[in-house]
Design a protein around this motif. Structure first.
Motif, short mmCIF file in Angstrom:
data_model
loop_
_atom_site.label_atom_id
_atom_site.label_comp_id
_atom_site.label_asym_id
_atom_site.label_seq_id
_atom_site.Cartn_x
_atom_site.Cartn_y
_atom_site.Cartn_z
N LEU A 38 -60.68 -69.73 -14.63
CA LEU A 38 -61.99 -70.25 -15.00
C LEU A 38 -62.37 -69.85 -16.42
O LEU A 38 -62.98 -70.63 -17.16
CB LEU A 38 -63.06 -69.76 -14.02
N VAL A 41 -60.47 -72.12 -18.78
CA VAL A 41 -61.08 -73.46 -18.78
C VAL A 41 -62.40 -73.42 -19.55
O VAL A 41 -62.71 -74.33 -20.33
CB VAL A 41 -61.29 -73.96 -17.35
N ALA A 122 -64.42 -84.12 -17.77
CA ALA A 122 -64.34 -83.21 -16.62
C ALA A 122 -62.94 -83.23 -16.00
O ALA A 122 -62.42 -82.18 -15.61
CB ALA A 122 -65.40 -83.60 -15.58
N LEU A 123 -62.33 -84.40 -15.93
CA LEU A 123 -60.95 -84.48 -15.44
C LEU A 123 -60.02 -83.69 -16.36
O LEU A 123 -59.10 -82.99 -15.90
CB LEU A 123 -60.48 -85.93 -15.37
N LEU A 126 -60.41 -80.15 -15.52
CA LEU A 126 -59.83 -79.89 -14.20
C LEU A 126 -58.31 -79.70 -14.31
O LEU A 126 -57.75 -78.75 -13.73
CB LEU A 126 -60.15 -81.06 -13.26
N PHE A 127 -57.66 -80.57 -15.05
CA PHE A 127 -56.20 -80.45 -15.17
C PHE A 127 -55.80 -79.30 -16.09
O PHE A 127 -54.69 -78.77 -15.96
CB PHE A 127 -55.60 -81.78 -15.63
N THR A 128 -56.68 -78.92 -16.99
CA THR A 128 -56.45 -77.68 -17.73
C THR A 128 -56.42 -76.50 -16.77
O THR A 128 -55.57 -75.61 -16.88
CB THR A 128 -57.53 -77.47 -18.80
N GLY A 129 -57.34 -76.50 -15.81
CA GLY A 129 -57.32 -75.48 -14.76
C GLY A 129 -56.03 -75.52 -13.97
O GLY A 129 -55.48 -74.48 -13.59
N GLY A 130 -55.50 -76.71 -13.73
CA GLY A 130 -54.22 -76.83 -13.04
C GLY A 130 -53.08 -76.25 -13.85
O GLY A 130 -52.18 -75.59 -13.30
N THR A 133 -53.39 -72.53 -13.54
CA THR A 133 -52.96 -72.10 -12.20
C THR A 133 -51.45 -72.05 -12.11
O THR A 133 -50.88 -71.11 -11.54
CB THR A 133 -53.53 -73.07 -11.15
N SER A 175 -54.26 -84.46 -20.62
CA SER A 175 -54.36 -83.30 -19.71
C SER A 175 -53.55 -83.53 -18.44
O SER A 175 -52.87 -82.62 -17.94
CB SER A 175 -55.83 -83.04 -19.35
#
Length: 580
Positions: A38, A41, A122-123, A126-130, A133, A175
């Motif tokens: 987080l 991101v 936002a997507l 989100l994929f940056t978070g992926g 991860t 992303s």
């Protein structure tokens, strides 16, 4: 000693229940990686605020196709247009279409921000978070306690790279593509670490990931070689035929879904390649393919890149997980090759490099962790100082690049939506034209707002023009425009004015009358309308007066700056009025 004292002594000597401490440690261990992801991101998001509500114009082409799919119109740019595969990112387009179906995209405001801005950004986050991860999953294989720290460092590093951040929040598919490639690389990394690379499960999953990547970006095809190359590089005695069979299985797992899409493409559009690939004249690589990756080195800074390479070489020589690192570096190497091969386009800040930045940062972070892992405290401090010192010139260069882009971003969807979509709608309204067509080179924002039939001068969404551009038949292109299409309006500017010769063709002055002109360095930049479409000279004069008053203001600052949005919605038929 009294009984009460004995009792107090015995109670104080009883050890404290360890369960609460263990529970707290367990919660901390589970929470640390989440917070690390987080934080990374959030750092990317904070950097992205420098670019405001900017969405690059090419992204809006996919927006229009997503709108058509969600509305049940099929693969068309506009209602009533012929089906042409003018997008090169099917998976991203589907995600945007799903967003529209559930009310998150192309409807209006979300939290006070236009959803055509908020949803794709936002997507991207989100994929940056992926991606982060996946970084944690890889780091967990080698740093049991400090995998979260490696993830945090990777996230914060990516957040400093303008090229990565800009294209994550551009509205384009970068992303998602980077996430697919990083997931593939980490899959190979973990499989080698756990000695499961030569299993059908990994071969199949790798192939599926490649198919997904190839349906997200055209150069995703190159990653079909990732699993076979990893299996080859890491080959052990007596396993050649097993590796060969599994490599074929991986290629088949990619070829089946991707091949199914190609079959559908040919049935629907009559092509084996997406229309933009034809128009952009993507061919076999030349000598420039060897030089172009050096652009990334210059952008990132030579000192930082050299040190990164040295750290990775150290890990390859000394790390017990060197074989896993090789598996991770295979997709990175393929990404660099793809970057060199891809035909450069007009967008700057290295938009094709997103997976390269992510993989390089992950490989460098893991390798640096290995370098620090078994060193004494003082030596660790020295190594950290060297690493940070080498990164300083890169950080200075990144800051300058971010500032330059914020002041002069790639052409925005909103500039095109106002200048060519809403602007030509207004021309048509003033001239009393219910049905009209418009030839222009910028299709993103205009396709979201124009009620006119759009003709793509660049050929991205027009098959005949794509073929003519691909064959370098510029005379045939001009004949097609003036003798076959005969568009009601023509707009030409900058390189297009001289590049295809349309603005210099004598038929332009023969058949068209000028509404607005903005000459730059001798080029004929402007807006024209067919003479036979103008039935009332007073209406033509009104259109010219409107253009003279309004268009310079739109072109200058887009009613509030190039990083602003352009209203709650972008819908066909909208017009603009002179700002007060």
């Amino acid at each position: 000693m009294t009984a009460s004292a004995l009792t107090e002594t015995s109670q104080s000597d009883v050890p404290e229940d360890p369960a609460p401490t263990a529970t707290r440690r367990g919660w901390g261990a589970r929470l640390a990686p989440v917070l690390a992801v987080l934080a990374g991101v959030a750092a990317v998001a904070v950097h992205a605020t420098r670019y405001g509500h900017w969405i690059v114009d090419d992204a809006a082409i996919t927006f229009s196709y997503a709108r058509s799919f969600a509305d049940g119109l099929g693969p068309v740019l506009q209602p009533g247009a012929p089906p042409v595969e003018g997008f090169s990112d099917p998976t991203w387009m589907v995600l945007l279409g799903l967003g529209k179906l559930v009310g998150l995209f192309d409807h209006g405001l979300l939290f006070g921000i236009p959803d055509y801005v908020l949803f794709p950004k936002a997507l991207g986050l989100l994929f940056t978070g992926g991606i982060l991860t996946a970084c944690y999953i890889a780091a967990k294989q080698i740093f049991t306690r400090f995998a979260w720290l490696a993830t945090l460092i990777a996230g914060l590093t990516l957040a400093t790279i303008p090229s990565f951040v800009i294209w994550v929040v551009s509205g384009l598919e970068n992303s998602l593509f980077a996430f697919a490639v990083v997931t593939l690389a980490v899959t190979l990394f973990v499989a080698v670490r756990n000695d499961t690379l030569l299993t059908p499960k990994i071969a199949l999953w790798s192939g599926v990931l490649v198919a997904f990547a190839a349906l997200t970006r055209p150069e995703g095809l190159i990653y079909a070689g990732a699993y076979p190359l990893a299996a080859l590089f890491l080959l052990r005695g007596g396993l050649f035929w097993k590796s060969f069979r599994l490599a074929l299985l991986s290629v088949a797992a990619f070829a089946v879904p991707f091949g199914a899409y190609v079959v559908w493409r040919h049935a629907e559009f009559g092509r084996l390649l997406a229309n933009p690939s034809v128009a952009k004249q993507q061919g076999l690589p030349g000598m420039d393919a060897l030089k172009r990756p050096l652009e990334l080195v210059g952008y990132a800074g030579w000192a930082g890149v050299v040190l990164l390479a040295l750290v990775i070489v150290f890990a390859l020589a000394k790390a017990p997980w060197r074989r896993s690192l090789i598996a991770l570096l295979v997709p990175l190497g393929l990404g660099i090759v793809a970057y060199g091969v891809m035909v450069a386009d007009w967008m700057y800040q290295h938009r094709f490099a997103s997976p390269i930045w992510a993989l390089a940062v992950i490989a460098g972070t893991l390798s640096a962790g290995e370098l620090l892992k078994h060193r004494r405290a003082l030596l660790r401090v020295g190594v950290v100082v060297v690493l940070v010192g080498a990164f300083v010139p890169s950080a200075v260069g990144f800051a300058a690049a971010a500032d330059k882009f914020a002041k002069n971003p790639n052409i925005t969807a909103c500039l095109v939506a106002d200048r060519f979509g809403r602007g030509f709608n207004t021309y048509a309204d003033i001239l009393g034209l219910q049905k009209a067509s418009l030839l222009l080179p910028d299709l993103g924002g205009s396709s979201m707002t124009s009620r006119l039939e759009l003709v793509d001068m660049a050929g991205l969404v027009n098959k005949p023009i794509a073929d003519l551009v691909h064959d370098n038949d510029l005379a045939g292109l001009r004949n097609y425009v003036f003798d076959t299409v005969k568009p009601t309006f023509i707009h030409s500017w900058g390189p297009w004015a001289a590049g295809n010769g349309i603005a210099l063709d004598p038929r332009l002055d023969r058949d068209y009358v000028l509404i607005y002109s903005s000459p730059v360095e001798g080029l004929r930049n402007g807006d024209w309308v067919r003479k036979d479409a103008v039935t009332d000279p007073a209406k033509l004069k009104a259109a010219q007066e409107y253009a003279a008053k309004t268009i310079p203001l739109v072109a200058a600052d887009r009613f509030g700056g190039p990083l602003d949005d352009c209203g709650a919605t972008m819908k066909p038929g909208q017009t603009i009025t002179t700002p007060s």
